[in-house]
Design a protein around this motif. Structure first.
Motif, PDB file in Angstrom:
ATOM      1  N   GLY A 186       9.026  19.748 -16.797  1.00 27.07           N
ATOM      2  CA  GLY A 186       9.256  20.976 -16.059  1.00 27.07           C
ATOM      3  C   GLY A 186       9.941  20.754 -14.739  1.00 27.07           C
ATOM      4  O   GLY A 186      10.501  19.692 -14.467  1.00 27.07           O
TER       5      GLY A 186
ATOM      6  N   THR B 102       6.293  24.132 -13.023  1.00 27.05           N
ATOM      7  CA  THR B 102       6.529  25.154 -14.034  1.00 27.05           C
ATOM      8  C   THR B 102       6.838  24.416 -15.329  1.00 27.05           C
ATOM      9  O   THR B 102       7.836  23.698 -15.423  1.00 27.05           O
ATOM     10  CB  THR B 102       7.698  26.065 -13.633  1.00 27.05           C
ATOM     11  OG1 THR B 102       7.374  26.696 -12.397  1.00 27.05           O
ATOM     12  CG2 THR B 102       7.969  27.114 -14.709  1.00 27.05           C
TER      13      THR B 102
ATOM     14  N   GLU C  25       8.141  23.713 -18.822  1.00 23.39           N
ATOM     15  CA  GLU C  25       9.251  24.224 -19.626  1.00 23.39           C
ATOM     16  C   GLU C  25       9.203  23.718 -21.058  1.00 23.39           C
ATOM     17  O   GLU C  25       9.748  24.351 -21.958  1.00 23.39           O
ATOM     18  CB  GLU C  25      10.570  23.816 -18.958  1.00 23.39           C
ATOM     19  CG  GLU C  25      10.718  24.428 -17.580  1.00 23.39           C
ATOM     20  CD  GLU C  25      11.717  23.722 -16.690  1.00 23.39           C
ATOM     21  OE1 GLU C  25      12.269  22.668 -17.097  1.00 23.39           O
ATOM     22  OE2 GLU C  25      11.943  24.210 -15.562  1.00 23.39           O
TER      23      GLU C  25
END
Length: 135
Positions: A79, A125, A127
């Motif tokens: 991420g 985050t 991904e």
């Protein structure tokens, strides 16, 4: 792999190795304790002066290998990270501690220690995640 399943794995397994990228392009690896925040990001506490934080400020791409306590199962999360510094990081650091350890016996003492150590919260985050099978 389903990202929610990966988050569930992290919620139950907190031992991990975080990979960032050094200036010369080689990986820099750090043993960390990882959790998941209320927005579904992987979170790690670190210090403002840590090499991983310096690397992430230059290149926010990150991979985390999260392992079960018995090392029989693991997931890789890929991420983009952001680094939340103090004073904005203080309450998220409290939330991180609660997730990892429960209630602290003296929250004022904890907050003083976080300030003295110049703690930050690395938020990733997620991904991509995997694997979800052994091979």
């Amino acid at each position: 792999m389903d990202l929610d399943a990966a988050r569930d794995f992290v919620k139950a397994n907190h031992r991990a190795v975080l990979a960032t990228t050094r200036r010369d392009g080689r990986p820099q690896l750090s043993a960390v304790v990882v959790g998941v925040d209320s927005e579904g990001r992987a979170v790690v506490s670190s210090r403002e002066t840590a090499m991983k934080v310096r690397n992430l400020r230059r290149d926010p791409r990150v991979s985390i290998c999260v392992m079960s306590n018995d090392f029989r199962d693991w997931r890789q999360l890929d991420g983009t990270a952001d680094v939340l510094s103090l004073p904005d990081a203080m309450e998220p650091l409290v939330d991180y501690y609660r997730q990892m350890q429960g209630e602290h016996p003296d929250w004022d003492d904890y907050r003083r220690a976080m300030a003295a150590e110049r703690r930050v919260l690395v938020r990733v985050t997620i991904e991509r995640a995997g694997p979800d099978v052994r091979g």
